[in-house]
Design an enzyme around this catalytic site. Structure first.
Site, PDB file in Angstrom:
ATOM      1  CG  HIS A  64      24.368  -5.474  38.046  1.00 34.63           C
ATOM      2  ND1 HIS A  64      25.424  -5.586  37.160  1.00 34.63           N
ATOM      3  CD2 HIS A  64      24.910  -5.103  39.228  1.00 34.63           C
ATOM      4  CE1 HIS A  64      26.552  -5.304  37.786  1.00 34.63           C
ATOM      5  NE2 HIS A  64      26.272  -5.004  39.036  1.00 34.63           N
TER       6      HIS A  64
ATOM      7  CG  HIS B 229      24.568  -9.895  45.014  1.00 36.20           C
ATOM      8  ND1 HIS B 229      25.266 -10.375  43.937  1.00 36.20           N
ATOM      9  CD2 HIS B 229      24.730  -8.545  45.011  1.00 36.20           C
ATOM     10  CE1 HIS B 229      25.849  -9.373  43.301  1.00 36.20           C
ATOM     11  NE2 HIS B 229      25.538  -8.250  43.935  1.00 36.20           N
TER      12      HIS B 229
END
Length: 289
Positions: free
Chosen positions: A82, A40
């Protein structure tokens, strides 16, 4: 969810030929039939997220699949980060103190390239940078890794679907070998994923979320995966998803996020998910092997 009108007039530019059926995720990795482990934002438990250092750390751990997030700068460059704001994972507040709230979309690529994206994580990563999408996929190619690419907040960036596909094409990531084995594009925005599917039908796609079972036939028209938070999952839901056939003629797959401990990894693997997305890919791999 608001439906965004999209004029799909560039399909011919990208090509639309369908490939052979994709391999099911549980058997896509050589040597096993358990869930695929996806790092991730790179191995973000051990290196600053979405940096090349996190990609390399995943490679060092032997992890082949890496997830990332893509947004767009003020001058149109695709970068891997992100949050909509740069504040959490860079030193933007020190470098540009008068530019609050420090949104990615308000900075040029050159300005973002000046930022330190590693010191917040640890002094050994001082000087790490926010990579462009080109830099990111080049490093994955060098490491022989695979990419689960998330279009982050696509509503902020009209046309990012086509732009992302163009970058991937320019970097050699839309050939048969990549689209059948090494690339998945996902988003929380169903309209965005539908657009990717229309623009490049051969690309495997995933929807981030947990749609009701009654809604799955609609998702199966343009998404190959349903990728929910692990906390929303049950064995019955995973079985229900697997019962539907996606646009490439294969059962819909389930990648669960974000699992970081062995006990939860074993629990989620027991639901027969196809993949597990994790900040600590070695922990999850060892738990489910």
């Amino acid at each position: 969810m608001h439906v965004r009108a999209v004029a799909v007039t560039t399909t011919a530019l990208l090509g639309v030929a369908l490939t052979a059926p994709l391999s099911h995720a549980r058997t896509d990795e050589a040597g096993g039939d358990g869930p695929v482990v996806v790092a991730h934002r790179g191995a973000s438990g051990y290196a600053p997220e979405n940096t090349l250092a996190a990609v390399d750390r995943a490679a060092e751990l032997g992890i082949r699949w890496v997830e990332n997030d893509v947004q767009r700068t003020r001058d149109g460059e695709l970068v891997v980060v992100h949050d909509e704001s740069l504040a959490r994972t860079t030193d933007v507040e020190q470098v540009f103190p008068d530019r609050s709230p420090w949104k990615v979309k308000d900075f040029t690529a050159a300005e973002i390239a000046r930022l330190d994206a590693g010191s917040w994580f640890g002094p050994e990563y001082a000087g790490a940078r926010v990579p462009t999408l080109e830099q990111y996929v080049d490093r994955l190619e060098h490491n022989h890794q695979k990419l689960l690419l998330e279009l982050k907040s696509p509503g902020l960036y009209p046309g990012i679907e086509l732009q992302t596909l163009k970058v991937l094409a320019n970097e050699g990531w839309l050939d048969r070998q990549h689209v059948t084995r090494r690339l998945i594009v996902q988003s929380f925005d169903a309209d965005s994923i539908r657009t990717v599917h229309h623009l490049k039908p051969s690309v495997k796609t995933g929807f981030l979320g947990t749609p009701a079972v009654s809604e799955l036939p609609a998702y199966a028209e343009f998404a190959d995966q349903i990728n929910p938070s692990y906390s929303s999952l049950s064995m019955s839901y995973v079985s229900a998803v697997h019962a539907f056939t996606g646009p490439h003629g294969r059962p819909l797959e389930v990648l669960a996020w974000t699992v970081n401990d062995a006990a939860t990894a074993r629990l989620v693997a027991g639901y027969e998910v196809d993949g597990i997305i994790t900040n600590k890919p070695d922990v999850v791999r060892d738990a489910v092997d």
